[in-house]
Design a protein around this motif. Sequence first.
Motif, PDB file in Angstrom:
ATOM      1  N   ASP A  34       0.830  -1.208   0.000  1.00  8.91           N
ATOM      2  CA  ASP A  34       0.000   0.000   0.000  1.00  8.91           C
ATOM      3  C   ASP A  34       0.864   1.256   0.000  1.00  8.91           C
ATOM      4  OD1 ASP A  34      -2.279  -1.510  -0.033  1.00  8.91           O
ATOM      5  OD2 ASP A  34      -2.756  -1.253   2.098  1.00  8.91           O
ATOM      6  N   ALA A  35       1.935   1.230   0.821  1.00  4.50           N
ATOM      7  CA  ALA A  35       2.810   2.406   0.899  1.00  4.50           C
ATOM      8  C   ALA A  35       3.529   2.636  -0.427  1.00  4.50           C
ATOM      9  CB  ALA A  35       3.826   2.234   2.021  1.00  4.50           C
ATOM     10  N   ALA A  36       3.986   1.557  -1.057  1.00  2.42           N
ATOM     11  CA  ALA A  36       4.696   1.692  -2.336  1.00  2.42           C
ATOM     12  C   ALA A  36       3.761   2.216  -3.434  1.00  2.42           C
ATOM     13  CB  ALA A  36       5.293   0.345  -2.738  1.00  2.42           C
ATOM     14  N   LEU A  37       2.555   1.656  -3.502  1.00  3.61           N
ATOM     15  CA  LEU A  37       1.601   2.110  -4.515  1.00  3.61           C
ATOM     16  C   LEU A  37       1.214   3.566  -4.289  1.00  3.61           C
ATOM     17  CD1 LEU A  37      -0.722  -1.027  -4.759  1.00  3.61           C
ATOM     18  CD2 LEU A  37       0.923  -0.216  -6.469  1.00  3.61           C
ATOM     19  N   ASP A  55       9.275   9.235   3.119  1.00  6.76           N
ATOM     20  CA  ASP A  55       8.423   8.130   2.683  1.00  6.76           C
ATOM     21  C   ASP A  55       9.241   6.874   2.393  1.00  6.76           C
ATOM     22  OD1 ASP A  55       6.224   9.689   2.987  1.00  6.76           O
ATOM     23  OD2 ASP A  55       5.869  10.043   0.850  1.00  6.76           O
ATOM     24  N   ALA A  56      10.437   7.072   1.834  1.00  8.23           N
ATOM     25  CA  ALA A  56      11.305   5.926   1.564  1.00  8.23           C
ATOM     26  C   ALA A  56      11.743   5.264   2.868  1.00  8.23           C
ATOM     27  CB  ALA A  56      12.523   6.364   0.755  1.00  8.23           C
ATOM     28  N   LEU A  57      12.066   6.079   3.865  1.00  9.23           N
ATOM     29  CA  LEU A  57      12.482   5.529   5.158  1.00  9.23           C
ATOM     30  C   LEU A  57      11.324   4.810   5.849  1.00  9.23           C
ATOM     31  CD1 LEU A  57      14.754   8.413   6.481  1.00  9.23           C
ATOM     32  CD2 LEU A  57      15.476   6.117   5.788  1.00  9.23           C
ATOM     33  N   PHE A  58      10.108   5.291   5.630  1.00 10.44           N
ATOM     34  CA  PHE A  58       8.945   4.608   6.198  1.00 10.44           C
ATOM     35  C   PHE A  58       8.843   3.194   5.629  1.00 10.44           C
ATOM     36  CE2 PHE A  58       4.406   3.473   5.794  1.00 10.44           C
ATOM     37  CZ  PHE A  58       4.082   3.401   7.151  1.00 10.44           C
ATOM     38  N   ILE A  59       8.986   3.076   4.316  1.00 14.83           N
ATOM     39  CA  ILE A  59       8.930   1.752   3.693  1.00 14.83           C
ATOM     40  C   ILE A  59      10.120   0.900   4.143  1.00 14.83           C
ATOM     41  CG2 ILE A  59       9.030   0.509   1.497  1.00 14.83           C
ATOM     42  CD1 ILE A  59       7.501   2.814   0.233  1.00 14.83           C
ATOM     43  N   HIS A  60      11.265   1.543   4.288  1.00 13.47           N
ATOM     44  CA  HIS A  60      12.452   0.818   4.756  1.00 13.47           C
ATOM     45  C   HIS A  60      12.202   0.223   6.145  1.00 13.47           C
ATOM     46  CE1 HIS A  60      16.657  -0.212   5.272  1.00 13.47           C
ATOM     47  NE2 HIS A  60      16.699   0.472   6.401  1.00 13.47           N
TER      48      HIS A  60
END
Length: 315
Positions: A34-37, A55-60
């Motif tokens: 969901d975060a990537a999309l 946002d990238a760090l959140f997905i990381h």
Amino acid sequence: MEATEPAERERPPALAPADEAMLARAQTLREITDAALRDVAQLYPADDHGSLLRDALFIHGLTERLVDQAVVAERERGASWTDIGYAASSSRQAAHERWTNDVGAWVLMERRRTGIGNGPADAATHARYLDDWYADLVGEQEAVSSLLPSLADETARAEGDARRVEARQLHDRAEELRKEIDTAYNESMAATGTPAAKERREVWAAKHLARAEVYERLAVVEEPVAPEHRRRAATQRTLAQDIARDRAPESLPADGGTREQVYAAYTELTDEERSGSKRTVAALLAKQLDISEASIRKLLDPVIEAYRVSKETSK
């Protein structure tokens, strides 16, 4: 107190531990997807500097959680630390050192999802929730549920719950024996040089052997941390042999800092004491338990995580 009070509230039925681990992993995969999309089509204002990185760090962070959950799930599926080390391109020892706290925290949480902030607490509801999400995304029906055998197997769920109950009872018995060992040690020391010395040593040794049997059984019912339980059992047997041969230590040996002891002592701290640095908390617990600070620090992360989850669950 009414049955609806938090302390009396019953937790939803759990799946078998391996399925609980897989369901938690599936939830994290959904959050990553969901975060990537969302980020693919995200419109970032030109003056919003740093938002791409945030946002990238959140997905990381989510992917790091996924890795930890994958290790837990692998341990539940019977993977050895050698298997995990090979998959991570590292040694068995390095894998154990990296993820032992995560596996330990999972076991302290009774090998089940928390249902706090990461999907519904009820496993059946959670599985349907993920099934619907996946069906909307890909079109495949019951994609998650089909991977959870105990969802439709009441016997498997009952067996999982029985093991959780037995594990709690065994940990309680291990703690009782620790106290009995303390008493037996004191009585043995007091009887040194008297006709009762041999009998007192035999009682002391028998307590250690009884504790070894508890840890051997825990190795069966808490498979992900079986090596740790077997090491504790071996230590207890060695102590019993030394006592029986009149090679007993001059002082009561530290217990190795079991997670259960540290967890119990941690829960007794005040909120102010728990808010201190990890080094300060470790020093405080070491003084209370007569265990080295180094041993406490190795166990503190899973203990803190398990306590946090326990507090959230009781809300």
